[in-house]
Motif scaffolding. Structure first.
Motif, PDB file in Angstrom:
ATOM      1  N   GLU A 324       0.829  -1.119   0.329  1.00  0.00           N
ATOM      2  CA  GLU A 324       0.046  -0.186  -0.366  1.00  0.00           C
ATOM      3  C   GLU A 324       0.940   0.943  -0.016  1.00  0.00           C
ATOM      4  N   ASP A 325       2.414   0.809   0.665  1.00  0.00           N
ATOM      5  CA  ASP A 325       2.749   2.821   0.769  1.00  0.00           C
ATOM      6  C   ASP A 325       3.492   2.096  -1.159  1.00  0.00           C
ATOM      7  N   GLY A 326       3.828   1.569  -1.826  1.00  0.00           N
ATOM      8  CA  GLY A 326       3.787   1.540  -2.840  1.00  0.00           C
ATOM      9  C   GLY A 326       5.099   0.505  -3.276  1.00  0.00           C
ATOM     10  N   LEU A 327       5.630  -0.161  -2.268  1.00  0.00           N
ATOM     11  CA  LEU A 327       6.342  -1.863  -2.492  1.00  0.00           C
ATOM     12  C   LEU A 327       5.623  -2.493  -3.661  1.00  0.00           C
ATOM     13  N   SER A 328       6.861  -3.548  -3.751  1.00  0.00           N
ATOM     14  CA  SER A 328       7.070  -4.536  -4.824  1.00  0.00           C
ATOM     15  C   SER A 328       5.902  -5.701  -3.794  1.00  0.00           C
ATOM     16  N   ASP A 329       6.036  -5.625  -2.741  1.00  0.00           N
ATOM     17  CA  ASP A 329       5.917  -6.570  -2.396  1.00  0.00           C
ATOM     18  C   ASP A 329       6.113  -6.148  -0.531  1.00  0.00           C
ATOM     19  N   ASP A 330       5.674  -7.389   0.248  1.00  0.00           N
ATOM     20  CA  ASP A 330       5.047  -7.072   1.606  1.00  0.00           C
ATOM     21  C   ASP A 330       6.717  -7.015   2.202  1.00  0.00           C
ATOM     22  N   SER A 331       7.419  -7.580   1.599  1.00  0.00           N
ATOM     23  CA  SER A 331       9.111  -8.662   2.273  1.00  0.00           C
ATOM     24  C   SER A 331       9.880  -7.995   3.030  1.00  0.00           C
ATOM     25  N   LEU A 332       9.427  -6.659   3.140  1.00  0.00           N
ATOM     26  CA  LEU A 332       9.678  -5.880   4.631  1.00  0.00           C
ATOM     27  C   LEU A 332       8.623  -5.093   4.757  1.00  0.00           C
ATOM     28  N   ALA A 333       7.556  -5.419   4.949  1.00  0.00           N
ATOM     29  CA  ALA A 333       6.393  -4.874   5.684  1.00  0.00           C
ATOM     30  C   ALA A 333       6.670  -4.693   7.326  1.00  0.00           C
ATOM     31  N   GLU A 334       6.258  -4.049   7.903  1.00  0.00           N
ATOM     32  CA  GLU A 334       6.503  -3.765   9.650  1.00  0.00           C
ATOM     33  C   GLU A 334       5.576  -3.099  10.036  1.00  0.00           C
ATOM     34  N   LYS A 335       5.091  -4.273  11.736  1.00  0.00           N
ATOM     35  CA  LYS A 335       3.404  -3.862  12.136  1.00  0.00           C
ATOM     36  C   LYS A 335       4.052  -3.078  13.069  1.00  0.00           C
ATOM     37  N   THR A 336       3.620  -2.392  13.775  1.00  0.00           N
ATOM     38  CA  THR A 336       4.144  -1.659  14.866  1.00  0.00           C
ATOM     39  C   THR A 336       3.059  -1.978  15.780  1.00  0.00           C
ATOM     40  N   ALA A 337       2.604  -2.329  17.610  1.00  0.00           N
ATOM     41  CA  ALA A 337       2.038  -2.620  18.136  1.00  0.00           C
ATOM     42  C   ALA A 337       1.272  -1.608  18.862  1.00  0.00           C
ATOM     43  N   PHE A 338       0.739  -0.521  18.528  1.00  0.00           N
ATOM     44  CA  PHE A 338      -0.489   0.404  19.095  1.00  0.00           C
ATOM     45  C   PHE A 338      -1.377  -0.002  19.867  1.00  0.00           C
ATOM     46  N   PRO A 339      -1.420   0.116  20.859  1.00  0.00           N
ATOM     47  CA  PRO A 339      -3.336  -0.123  21.084  1.00  0.00           C
ATOM     48  C   PRO A 339      -3.836   0.231  19.962  1.00  0.00           C
ATOM     49  N   ALA A 340      -4.894  -0.227  20.344  1.00  0.00           N
ATOM     50  CA  ALA A 340      -5.951  -0.286  19.101  1.00  0.00           C
ATOM     51  C   ALA A 340      -6.758   1.385  19.354  1.00  0.00           C
ATOM     52  N   ASP A 341      -7.126   1.223  21.095  1.00  0.00           N
ATOM     53  CA  ASP A 341      -7.768   2.603  20.744  1.00  0.00           C
ATOM     54  C   ASP A 341      -7.649   2.729  22.615  1.00  0.00           C
ATOM     55  N   ARG A 342      -8.519   3.837  22.763  1.00  0.00           N
ATOM     56  CA  ARG A 342      -8.477   3.860  24.479  1.00  0.00           C
ATOM     57  C   ARG A 342      -9.801   3.434  24.067  1.00  0.00           C
ATOM     58  N   TYR A 343     -10.830   2.798  25.500  1.00  0.00           N
ATOM     59  CA  TYR A 343     -12.062   2.200  25.644  1.00  0.00           C
ATOM     60  C   TYR A 343     -12.434   3.765  26.643  1.00  0.00           C
ATOM     61  N   ILE A 702      10.556  11.957   2.082  1.00  0.00           N
ATOM     62  CA  ILE A 702      11.142  10.658   2.030  1.00  0.00           C
ATOM     63  C   ILE A 702       9.852   9.651   1.449  1.00  0.00           C
ATOM     64  N   HIS A 703      10.731   8.936   0.551  1.00  0.00           N
ATOM     65  CA  HIS A 703       9.079   8.330   0.569  1.00  0.00           C
ATOM     66  C   HIS A 703      10.186   7.220   0.478  1.00  0.00           C
ATOM     67  N   PRO A 704       8.210   5.610   0.986  1.00  0.00           N
ATOM     68  CA  PRO A 704       8.837   5.643   1.587  1.00  0.00           C
ATOM     69  C   PRO A 704       9.253   4.218   0.619  1.00  0.00           C
ATOM     70  N   GLN A 705      10.133   4.187  -0.186  1.00  0.00           N
ATOM     71  CA  GLN A 705      11.366   3.079  -1.121  1.00  0.00           C
ATOM     72  C   GLN A 705      12.034   3.483  -0.606  1.00  0.00           C
ATOM     73  N   ASP A 706      12.405   4.696  -0.604  1.00  0.00           N
ATOM     74  CA  ASP A 706      14.089   5.624   0.109  1.00  0.00           C
ATOM     75  C   ASP A 706      14.298   4.822   1.291  1.00  0.00           C
ATOM     76  N   VAL A 707      13.564   4.834   2.228  1.00  0.00           N
ATOM     77  CA  VAL A 707      13.389   3.667   3.275  1.00  0.00           C
ATOM     78  C   VAL A 707      13.136   2.663   3.601  1.00  0.00           C
TER      79      VAL A 707
END
Length: 974
Positions: A324-343, A702-707
């Motif tokens: 979704e950031d314009g990369l060809s695949d998700d091989s470098l994808a990084e998920k950061t675990a923030f809390p979903a929301d405050r209740y 700074i584009h995602p591809q650069d990173v």
């Protein structure tokens, strides 16, 4: 004659092997241990010590390892690197594993000759780490020789600890309480900032004109400003003595610093836009003067701002480097675990009859006092006004706070004018969003004046008699809701406005009828360091068991800066703040990166019938939440706008306390509504501006591809998260540790049965008690770990200690105990169809890096896997990905030991035939490194002029591994 050694050469001295560094001279060698860090650098004098040229010893064919040997040795070697050859000089040596999105500000900084950045990422994303990455890189490259962090006094010790523990930067604390001691050690005429290159300076210290002028003249090359929004004021700022005037003083200081063309300046704040456009423009003007006036709606204005401004909310980086950031695949994808929301849950309580009567009598007294003072003059009216607010706020807080306020002289009583009364009274009774004013403001304010002692003393006596759940139904409601939170497995923080309230609540929770949990109170009576120690002690006393429960009762001395997400996961607002930003600050202590709960719970207690809480909740708190929910970020309004609403509420309440004033009450009621409508209008306007600016000024420089390109290079050189996890698990298993999976890739390791060498290596970082008593070490895939846990990242001390042990054992064939990694091996496998040899090669590079302080000479290391098919003389070299794939090859048959030794001996004897290829590959790596350094600094041509990268020959063959096809007759049977 003493031989000379060039930089990058290997020598033997003092019983070990060293790399010669560029700082060496003919009569003195500056050496770093092979594979060691800069902390181990030593000077050796060849005229007095035995120094000899060294060749890296070849592997021994008799010391064969299994199919895991190559992978474990490679990982152990890479984890130990502290001087990587890539363009990011500091990443190999810091003790934090940055998220990919945190590299964006660093890439922006390295494209500027003089770094000027405004970092405004959302709360909890990691702005301190982003600033620290830039600081450590500028120091490592020689672009800065020192740094100064300007922050509030409450955050100074935390900044010092973050710099030391995560980035290896030792900074001196420059506070009002330390400056006398520091100045006593200065030479005549010497500046404090010349003596100490790295400092953390509190904003209260810098208020003095003498210190301010000295700082401007002698400040380090890099200045970091925390909570930078407190250092600017709007153009229509109010008069002398106001908080805005204090902001103006800081602004003048930073403006003078910014005028120094060679000073790097990092401004850090989660709230760059306080609701006033002129304040925001003044902030931008510090970064680049042109930004104060340029049309930000124009293409040129947006492009100019994009080079200096980064602002992202959690949704922007929760999933990063994906397709979704314009990369060809998700091989470098990084998920950061923030809390979903405050209740959010708002819970009400009603006053007991006795408390109701006390509040009514207090309101009647305050109303009479304000009315009488109004006829005496403006000064007397303001003194009475602030005394009334102090009385009402403390009564709504707790009986103990009320009792103390009623018997304490008002701070405003000494005021000589109405303006001074406002300056003295406002900070103690309002809730400014300015964190610099938090210190010392959790004391209960005074309400007593010269002519009211007896009447207030009687009210104080009545207040003291209302302590306990029989008459204090607010406390009773708190205990009820805390028990529910604890039963659901939460560990809450209870935030109170005043010190007496926090102490009273903590006592009640610990006493009969309280809660079954470990309880502690942290207030402004403790120093910042003592607060951290109290929290750590609470966590330790509660224990590490999942069933352990803890409750922290705190004032707003903890609402900014101190990160509590590892120990707590819920917030209870026992006292409503009169500025909703303060609620967001409180909640942000636990709702941030590293919080393991997906849902952070927030309970807000409010009085249904005390005349204040309901209106504050409805007009301020709920509106703030709604905007945050709609935009995904918080939007502040100016303090004076929200203060107008609370003033109107107080006026309404006082009017209600006067008999025969019904007509006036309706008029004031209209005033409350009018102020609320004005606030909502301003707020909606600010929210719309923020929404527009987020879209208009989204980080696009700074584009995602650069990173992605740089992240791939970093992982290629230093190792990926998956590699580290595999290395730790396989090494611990081979060394006799007992592992137990805990879900999500996490596991526990009990190491009491491991070899003595490993236990000795781990003891300094996890504690000897944990190692010897068998207390399991928790390993987490999430880098944001708590006390006593290890992160599965290369920079974690536990992982580093394990890698050091594995590497040392592999290099020492006489080491006792299990040796998981070996320097050679022969594996029979279905993974190959012809004989294939895998080499683990260590390259050294001599880098010349230009900087503003002159060329910097560096020797760096890199490890590469190279594989070829057939005999060395006629080698067919494989692509890098095929060489890497061999690490996962599984043995299909057992290989006869004698056959394996003969095969290994033959291959090692023929390795000189591949030396030419190894050298040419080293030259290609040097060229790639040169291009990488230039690419990262592509926008600053002056910085890359003179940059050179040279491979040091010969390279070291650290390991050699032969893979034989399974159809070859070499096995002993399956």
């Amino acid at each position: 004659m003493t031989p000379t050694y060039s930089a990058g050469s290997l020598v033997t001295a003092r019983g070990r092997e060293w790399v010669v560094l560029p700082e060496s001279a003919a009569d003195m060698l500056v050496l770093r241990p092979l594979g060691g860090s800069d902390d181990d650098i030593a000077a050796v004098f060849p005229a007095f010590e035995d120094v000899k040229g060294a060749e890296f010893a070849p592997p021994s064919p008799a010391d064969l390892g299994d199919q895991r040997a190559a992978g474990l040795l490679r990982s152990a070697l890479r984890i130990g690197f502290r001087s990587g050859a890539g363009p990011f000089r500091s990443l190999a040596g810091i003790a934090v594993e940055p998220r990919a999105y945190q590299l964006v500000p660093l890439l922006m900084a390295l494209r500027q000759k003089t770094v000027r950045l405004l970092i405004s990422d959302d709360v909890g994303i990691g702005k301190t780490v982003e600033a620290g990455l830039i600081a450590s890189e500028l120091l490592a490259q020689g672009e800065a020789k020192g740094l100064a962090v300007l922050c509030s006094p409450a955050l100074a010790e935390q900044w010092q600890a973050e710099l030391r523990t995560k980035f290896g930067i030792d900074a001196e604390l420059v506070l009002s309480s330390t400056v006398s001691r520091l100045e006593r050690g200065l030479d005549l005429g010497q500046s404090l900032f010349d003596r100490y290159p790295n400092v953390v300076v509190s904003t209260d210290f810098i208020k003095s004109p003498r210190h301010r002028d000295d700082f401007v003249r002698h400040c380090p090359e890099l200045v970091i400003v925390d909570e930078a929004h407190t250092c600017v004021a709007a153009d229509d700022a109010s008069g002398p003595g106001s908080r805005s005037s204090q902001n103006q003083l800081r602004y003048e200081l930073l403006r003078r610093v910014a005028e120094k063309a060679d000073t790097h300046l990092l401004l850090v704040t989660a709230t760059p836009h306080s609701g006033k456009e002129s304040a925001f423009r003044n902030l931008l003007g510090l970064v680049k003067p042109e930004l104060a006036t340029v049309d930000l709606d124009s293409k040129r204005g947006r492009e100019l701002l994009a080079r200096h401004f980064v602002q992202r909310k959690r949704a922007d980086i929760r999933q990063y480097l994906t397709k979704e950031d314009g990369l060809s695949d998700d091989s470098l994808a990084e998920k950061t675990a923030f809390p979903a929301d405050r209740y959010f849950k708002d819970e009400t309580y009603k006053l007991s009859p006795a408390y109701r009567a006390l509040l009514d009598d207090a309101i009647a007294y305050a109303s009479d006092r304000v009315e009488a003072a109004g006829a005496q003059g403006k000064r007397e009216a303001r003194i009475a006004w602030w005394s009334a607010i102090a009385l009402l706020r403390s009564l709504v807080s707790s009986p103990r706070a009320a009792s103390q306020t009623l018997t304490t002289r008002s701070a405003t009583a000494v005021a000589a004018s109405a303006e001074e009364a406002d300056r003295l009274g406002a900070p103690l009774t309002s809730d400014s969003a300015d964190s610099d004013t938090l210190e010392g403001l959790d004391v209960a304010p005074g309400a007593e004046t010269d002519d009211a002692g007896a009447r207030l003393a009687a009210l104080a006596e009545r207040a003291a008699g209302l302590e306990g759940t029989e008459h204090d139904l607010k406390l009773k409601a708190l205990i009820k809701h805390l028990k529910a939170l604890l039963a659901d497995g939460y560990n809450p923080i209870v935030f109170c406005r005043y010190i007496p309230t926090a102490e009273y609540v903590a006592e009640a929770l610990q006493g009969k009828g309280g809660v079954k949990a470990t309880v502690a109170a942290v207030t402004g009576t403790l120093s910042p360091q003592q607060r951290i120690e109290r929290i750590e002690k609470l966590a330790e006393e509660a224990g590490d068991s999942l069933a352990a429960r803890r409750v922290l009762v705190a004032t707003d001395c903890l609402s900014e800066g101190v990160n509590l997400q590892h120990h707590f996961d819920a917030v209870v607002h026992y006292d409503l703040a009169w500025n909703p930003t303060r609620h967001d600050q409180r909640e942000g202590r636990v709702d941030r990166y590293g919080q393991k709960r997906d849902e952070v719970r927030v309970i807000t207690l409010y009085g249904a019938d005390n005349g204040i809480d309901g209106k504050v909740l409805e007009v301020l708190i709920k509106k703030y939440r709604q905007i945050r929910k709609d935009l995904g970020i918080s939007v502040s309004v100016p303090d004076e706008t929200s203060a107008g609403v609370t003033d109107a509420i107080v006026e309404w309440l006082l009017m209600r306390g006067r008999e025969g004033q019904q007509e006036g009450l309706f008029a004031v009621d209209d005033l409350v509504d009018a102020k609320a409508a004005e606030l909502e209008k301003d707020w909606n306007s600010a929210a719309e501006r923020e929404k527009t600016s987020r879209s208009r000024f989204a980080q696009r420089s700074i584009h995602p591809q650069d990173v992605a390109r740089e992240v791939a290079a970093i992982r290629d050189a230093l190792g990926s998260a998956g590699e580290i996890r595999t290395f730790v698990r396989d090494s611990l298993n081979a060394l006799g540790a007992v592992l137990r999976d805990t879900g999500g890739g996490d596991f526990m390791a009990e190491v009491s049965g491991a070899p003595a060498g490993l236990r000795d290596a781990l003891a300094p970082v996890v504690g000897g008690g944990a190692v010897e008593t068998g207390r399991p070490i928790p390993f987490r895939t999430d880098p944001a770990v708590g006390r006593g846990e290890a992160a599965l990242v290369r920079t974690d001390p536990v992982v580093g200690a394990l890698a050091g042990h594995v590497l040392n054992a592999a290099l020492d064939t006489l080491a006792e105990g299990s040796r998981p990694a070996r320097r050679c091996g022969v594996v029979t496998t279905d993974a190959v169809s012809v004989r294939t040899t895998l080499l683990l090669v260590r390259y050294r590079f001599h880098l010349t890096l230009p900087s503003r302080s002159g060329d910097k000479q560096i020797v760096a290391e890199d490890a590469r896997l190279l594989a070829f098919q057939g005999a060395p003389k006629n080698a067919v070299w494989l692509p890098d990905k095929d060489a890497l794939a061999l690490l996962g090859a599984q043995a299909t048959l057992n290989t006869d030991v004698h056959f394996g030794e003969r095969t290994m001996t033959r291959i090692l004897g023929q390795l000189p035939d591949v030396q030419g290829y190894l050298e040419s590959h080293g030259e290609q790596l040097a060229a790639d490194l040169d291009a990488s350094h230039r690419r990262v600094r592509e926008a600053t041509g002056e910085i890359v002029r003179g940059l050179r990268v040279r491979a040091q020959q010969p390279a070291d063959v650290l390991g050699a591994y032969v893979y034989l096809p399974a159809n070859t007759s070499t096995g002993e049977g399956a």
